[in-house]
Design a protein around this motif. Structure first.
Motif, PDB file in Angstrom:
ATOM      1  N   ARG A   1       1.772   9.614  -5.520  1.00  0.00           N
ATOM      2  CA  ARG A   1       2.052  10.972  -5.037  1.00  0.00           C
ATOM      3  C   ARG A   1       3.376  11.516  -5.593  1.00  0.00           C
ATOM      4  NH1 ARG A   1      -0.001  15.718  -3.477  1.00  0.00           N
ATOM      5  NH2 ARG A   1       1.394  16.759  -2.051  1.00  0.00           N
TER       6      ARG A   1
ATOM      7  N   ILE B   1      -4.182   8.213   3.630  1.00  0.00           N
ATOM      8  CA  ILE B   1      -3.152   8.391   2.603  1.00  0.00           C
ATOM      9  C   ILE B   1      -2.000   9.228   3.161  1.00  0.00           C
ATOM     10  CG2 ILE B   1      -2.669   9.493   0.376  1.00  0.00           C
ATOM     11  CD1 ILE B   1      -5.656   8.719  -0.329  1.00  0.00           C
TER      12      ILE B   1
ATOM     13  N   TYR C   1      -3.584  14.507  -2.887  1.00  0.00           N
ATOM     14  CA  TYR C   1      -4.132  13.549  -1.932  1.00  0.00           C
ATOM     15  C   TYR C   1      -5.598  13.219  -2.256  1.00  0.00           C
ATOM     16  CZ  TYR C   1       0.062  14.225   0.884  1.00  0.00           C
ATOM     17  OH  TYR C   1       1.356  14.273   1.315  1.00  0.00           O
TER      18      TYR C   1
ATOM     19  N   SER D   1      -7.753   5.301  -5.045  1.00  0.00           N
ATOM     20  CA  SER D   1      -7.511   4.172  -4.152  1.00  0.00           C
ATOM     21  C   SER D   1      -8.713   3.760  -3.309  1.00  0.00           C
ATOM     22  CB  SER D   1      -6.348   4.494  -3.209  1.00  0.00           C
ATOM     23  OG  SER D   1      -6.713   5.530  -2.315  1.00  0.00           O
TER      24      SER D   1
ATOM     25  N   LEU E   1       0.985   4.165  -2.863  1.00  0.00           N
ATOM     26  CA  LEU E   1       0.697   5.568  -2.553  1.00  0.00           C
ATOM     27  C   LEU E   1       1.886   6.474  -2.866  1.00  0.00           C
ATOM     28  CD1 LEU E   1      -1.270   5.062   0.793  1.00  0.00           C
ATOM     29  CD2 LEU E   1      -2.205   5.533  -1.488  1.00  0.00           C
TER      30      LEU E   1
ATOM     31  N   GLN F   1       0.835  -1.199   0.000  1.00  0.00           N
ATOM     32  CA  GLN F   1       0.000   0.000   0.000  1.00  0.00           C
ATOM     33  C   GLN F   1       0.874   1.255   0.000  1.00  0.00           C
ATOM     34  OE1 GLN F   1      -2.502   0.792   3.480  1.00  0.00           O
ATOM     35  NE2 GLN F   1      -4.103   1.455   2.080  1.00  0.00           N
TER      36      GLN F   1
ATOM     37  N   ILE G   1      -5.672  10.836  -5.167  1.00  0.00           N
ATOM     38  CA  ILE G   1      -5.264   9.500  -4.719  1.00  0.00           C
ATOM     39  C   ILE G   1      -6.403   8.838  -3.962  1.00  0.00           C
ATOM     40  CG2 ILE G   1      -3.653   8.208  -3.263  1.00  0.00           C
ATOM     41  CD1 ILE G   1      -1.570  10.432  -3.896  1.00  0.00           C
ATOM     42  N   ALA G   2      -7.128   9.615  -3.161  1.00  0.00           N
ATOM     43  CA  ALA G   2      -8.276   9.070  -2.430  1.00  0.00           C
ATOM     44  C   ALA G   2      -9.323   8.535  -3.405  1.00  0.00           C
ATOM     45  CB  ALA G   2      -8.880  10.136  -1.519  1.00  0.00           C
TER      46      ALA G   2
END
Length: 170
Positions: free
Chosen positions: A123, A144, A130, A137, A119, A115, A133-134
């Protein structure tokens, strides 16, 4: 979404999607297949793409899911080493030192949990926010941030320890 919009909004994502898939599956040909399949699926869903708030995040999520499926089929996970783009101004010694540093960094990142690797890639390599990415993911922004912070701390501590060991051996 019409063909022109698709060409303007989706097709330019090809390289980013490929790097992401390649980072996850570790095989160039397999990553290319995943991106190709993703484009076909996106084309099939083009009439609904206008309803999606962020088509790029949607495409990244599709690539992530397809990559995970491919890894499950193989039942092994491989990560490709970071590539060094060494210019002509470096001496052979500089190139060797940079290659060794990249190798150490790659090995350190490979020791992170999956994970955190995922991440950090989104990034620091792909440059996603962020929030993006949220969306990709399915994790909360806070989760995160915590995972990336812990990963960076681990990387920093490991690199510093390696440097101290090297200085002690010289």
């Amino acid at each position: 979404m019409q063909l022109i919009e698709f060409k303007l909004k989706i097709i330019p994502l090809k390289d980013k999607l490929f790097r992401f898939a390649n980072q996850l599956v570790g095989r160039k040909e397999e990553a290319e297949d995943i991106v190709q399949d993703t484009f076909l699926k996106l084309w099939d869903k083009r009439s609904h793409l206008d309803e999606i708030k962020n088509a790029e995040s949607f495409a990244m999520k599709m690539v992530k899911n397809a990559s995970i499926d491919a890894l499950r089929k193989r039942k092994t996970i491989q990560f490709e080493e970071l590539k060094s783009h060494i210019g002509n101004t470096y001496s052979p010694l500089d190139s060797l030192q940079e290659s060794e540093s990249i190798k150490q960094l790659t090995e350190t990142i490979a020791r992170l949990n999956k994970q955190q690797q995922f991440l950090i890639h989104l990034r620091d390599v792909e440059g996603y926010s962020y929030e993006e990415i949220a969306e990709i993911s399915g994790l909360s922004v806070n989760t995160i941030r915590v995972n990336i912070s812990r990963a960076r701390k681990t990387i920093k501590e490991t690199v510093l320890k390696q440097e101290q060991n090297e200085l002690g051996n010289h």
